[in-house]
Enzyme design. Structure first.
Site, PDB file in Angstrom:
ATOM      1  N   LYS A  52     -18.192  12.005  12.405  1.00 34.03           N
ATOM      2  CA  LYS A  52     -19.181  10.901  11.513  1.00 34.03           C
ATOM      3  C   LYS A  52     -19.023  10.705  10.040  1.00 34.03           C
ATOM      4  O   LYS A  52     -18.831  10.098   9.614  1.00 34.03           O
ATOM      5  CB  LYS A  52     -20.765  11.481  11.708  1.00 34.03           C
ATOM      6  CG  LYS A  52     -21.547  10.437  11.132  1.00 34.03           C
ATOM      7  CD  LYS A  52     -21.831   9.256  12.041  1.00 34.03           C
ATOM      8  CE  LYS A  52     -22.757   8.344  11.490  1.00 34.03           C
ATOM      9  NZ  LYS A  52     -23.093   7.246  12.355  1.00 34.03           N
ATOM     10  N   SER A  85      -1.098  -9.999   0.977  1.00 29.70           N
ATOM     11  CA  SER A  85      -2.154  -9.321   2.187  1.00 29.70           C
ATOM     12  C   SER A  85      -3.096 -10.200   2.927  1.00 29.70           C
ATOM     13  O   SER A  85      -2.826 -11.244   3.476  1.00 29.70           O
ATOM     14  CB  SER A  85      -2.774  -8.127   1.591  1.00 29.70           C
ATOM     15  OG  SER A  85      -3.214  -7.192   2.339  1.00 29.70           O
TER      16      SER A  85
END
Lengths: 155, 306
Positions: free
Chosen positions: B179, B127
Site C-alpha cells: 500500500k 515525452s
C-alpha cells in the site's frame, strides 16, 4: 502692500470658443484614456477581426453587439464627464470646458455624433468641418452649448 | 482651499466614472463572451503549454500547466465546429502525466479521423507532449526544438534515513503489503523497486506502441530510440519522429496544400474569467487549458512522461 498691488499688471479673464487644435488635442487625450481603461475589456473580443482584411471583415451578431456596446460606453464617457464636471479629462488637460445649458438632454445631444447610427454618423464629417470653420459644431448650436477656453489677459 | 477641494472632487468623480465604465465594459465583454471564434476562420489553433496534467485542485502559487480536460474540450469543440476544417496543436511542453498525455493523444486521434491535425512543436515537445504530437497527421518542429524523450520517470526523494537521523519515527500502518510503495518515508527495497520498475516499463511499452503506430514505424525502431533521450528537431526528422522542419507557416502551408483552400486561423481557448475580461487580456497571452495546480509528485510518485 497697497502700493505693490498698484504696480501689479491688471488681468482679466476672457472666455472664448476653444480653437480647433485645442479641441482636437483634448479629443486625442480622451481617446487615449478610453483606449487604456474603457475599451480594454473588448480587446480580446475583437482580436480575431484584426487578422482579416478590412474589406473582408464581417461581424457576427455577438461582435455587432459588442461594437454597439462599445460605442454606448464611449458615449456615456463623454456625457457623464460633461454633465457632472463640465469637462472631460482631455478638456481638463487642455483647459477647456463646457459652457451653456447644463441640462442632461443638451449634453446628450451635443455628443450624439458618437453614436454609430444614421443620421448621427453624418456628423463624423459635419462636426469637425463646422468646428474648423466656425469654431462651433452644428450639434453644439442645436443644444445651445459651447466648448470654451478660459484664459487670462493682461490689460 | 476651495481650489484644492474642487480639484479633489473632480479627481474622485473622474475616477468613479472611469472605474464604473470599466466595470460595465468588462461585464458586457464577459457576457458577450471572450469567444474568439472568428467568422471566416477554418483552422483552430489549440495551445499545449507547460506540464501536462489531468485536473487537480488549483492553488495560488501553483505551477502553470495544461489541463487535459480543458484541451479535450477544445478539441471536441473544434471537431464539432462545421466551419473548422483543420486543427493546429501549438506545443511548447516538456511533457507530464502519462494518463493526461494519453487522454489528449486519443482525443487528437478522434479529431484526426474527421479533420486535418498538425502538431507544431516550438521550443519543446518532449515525452508526453511528443506522444500527443505523434497522434497528429503531420508534425512540424523547429530544427532546434527539443523533442522525443520517449521514456517514463517516477523518481522521488527518499527520507527514511533522514528522519532516522533526526529521531523521527515513521509509524507504518497499512493493510495491504504494497500500500505504501513509493512513500518517501519508507525504504525502497529491491523487491519494491522491481515492482515499480515493472509498472514503469509497462507504461513505457504503451508509449512506444503508440508512437510506432502513429508514426508508421516498427516497435523495434521506436524502442531503439526510446532511451528517454531527447532529440533536436533536425535529429528527430532524420529518425522519422518529425515530418517537417519549420514553424507556424509550415503548418499552415501543409493544411492549405491538403485542403486546397486558404487557412484562416483562430485560437481556441477556454472562456476568460471575469478578471481576465476586466483587464482585456489578449488572447495570445492566455494559454489553452491553463490551470494553476499543485506541483506533481506531491504525495505518491506518479509515472511521468518527462
Amino acid at each position: 502692500m497697497k502700493f505693490a498691488s498698484l504696480l501689479a499688471p491688471r488681468t482679466a479673464k476672457v472666455v472664448q470658443d476653444a480653437s480647433f487644435l485645442r479641441r482636437l488635442g483634448s479629443l486625442l487625450v480622451d481617446i487615449a484614456i478610453l483606449d487604456l481603461f474603457v475599451t480594454a475589456p473588448f480587446a480580446a473580443l475583437f482580436a480575431p477581426l484584426l487578422n482579416q482584411e478590412l474589406s473582408a471583415i464581417t461581424y457576427s451578431g455577438r461582435e455587432m453587439a459588442a461594437v454597439i456596446a462599445l460605442f454606448l460606453i464611449v458615449y456615456a464617457y463623454f456625457v457623464l464627464f460633461e454633465y457632472l464636471l463640465r469637462q472631460t479629462p482631455g478638456m481638463m488637460l487642455l483647459r477647456t470646458h463646457l459652457s451653456g445649458k447644463d441640462h442632461i438632454g443638451a449634453v446628450m445631444l451635443r455628443n450624439s455624433f458618437i453614436l454609430p447610427v444614421f443620421p448621427f454618423i453624418l456628423f463624423w464629417v459635419i462636426e469637425p468641418l463646422a468646428i474648423l470653420f466656425w469654431k462651433r459644431g452644428v450639434l453644439e448650436r442645436v443644444s445651445n452649448t459651447r466648448t470654451v477656453h478660459q484664459r487670462s489677459i493682461i490689460l | 482651499m476651495k481650489k484644492e477641494q474642487t480639484f479633489a472632487l473632480k479627481l474622485w468623480v473622474s475616477i468613479s466614472i472611469l472605474v464604473s465604465l470599466l466595470l460595465i465594459g468588462s461585464l458586457i465583454a464577459l457576457i458577450l463572451g471572450s469567444d474568439t471564434r472568428s467568422v471566416g476562420a477554418n483552422t483552430a489553433i489549440i495551445r499545449i503549454n507547460g506540464p501536462i496534467m489531468a485536473d487537480t485542485a488549483g492553488g495560488l502559487f501553483a505551477e502553470l500547466g495544461t489541463s487535459s480536460t480543458a484541451v479535450i474540450e477544445l478539441l471536441e469543440e473544434a471537431r464539432d465546429d462545421k466551419t473548422i476544417t483543420a486543427v493546429i496543436l501549438e506545443i511548447n511542453s516538456p511533457g507530464g502525466s502519462a494518463v493526461a498525455s494519453d487522454e489528449i493523444a486519443q482525443a487528437v486521434q478522434a479529431v484526426a479521423e474527421e479533420k486535418i491535425v498538425v502538431a507544431w512543436i516550438r521550443e519543446s515537445g518532449a515525452s508526453g507532449a511528443y506522444w500527443i504530437a505523434s497522434s497528429a497527421d503531420h508534425v512540424v518542429a523547429n530544427r532546434m526544438s527539443i523533442t522525443g524523450s520517449v521514456g517514463v520517470i517516477s523518481s522521488y526523494l527518499e527520507f527514511d534515513e533522514f528522519i532516522d537521523d533526526w529521531n523521527v519515527s515513521y509509524n507504518r500502518l497499512v493493510a495491504g503489503e504494497r500500500k505504501d510503495i513509493g512513500d518517501p518515508f519508507t525504504d525502497l527495497t529491491p523487491e519494491r523497486e522491481a515492482f515499480m520498475q515493472q509498472k514503469l516499463d509497462r507504461v513505457h511499452r504503451f508509449f512506444i506502441e503508440s508512437v510506432a503506430e502513429n508514426r508508421n514505424l516498427t516497435q523495434m525502431q521506436v524502442a531503439s530510440i526510446s532511451t528517454g533521450e531527447f532529440f533536436l528537431g533536425v535529429e528527430a526528422k532524420e529518425l522519422g519522429l518529425v515530418d517537417e522542419l519549420g514553424g507556424k507557416e509550415a503548418a499552415i502551408a501543409y493544411i492549405e496544400e491538403q485542403t486546397g483552400k486558404e487557412a484562416v486561423t483562430v485560437y481556441f481557448e477556454p472562456e476568460a474569467t471575469f478578471f481576465e475580461a476586466l483587464f482585456g487580456v489578449e488572447e495570445t497571452s492566455r494559454m489553452a487549458g491553463s490551470y494553476r495546480g499543485p506541483l506533481a509528485l506531491a504525495d505518491i510518485p506518479v509515472p511521468l512522461l518527462r
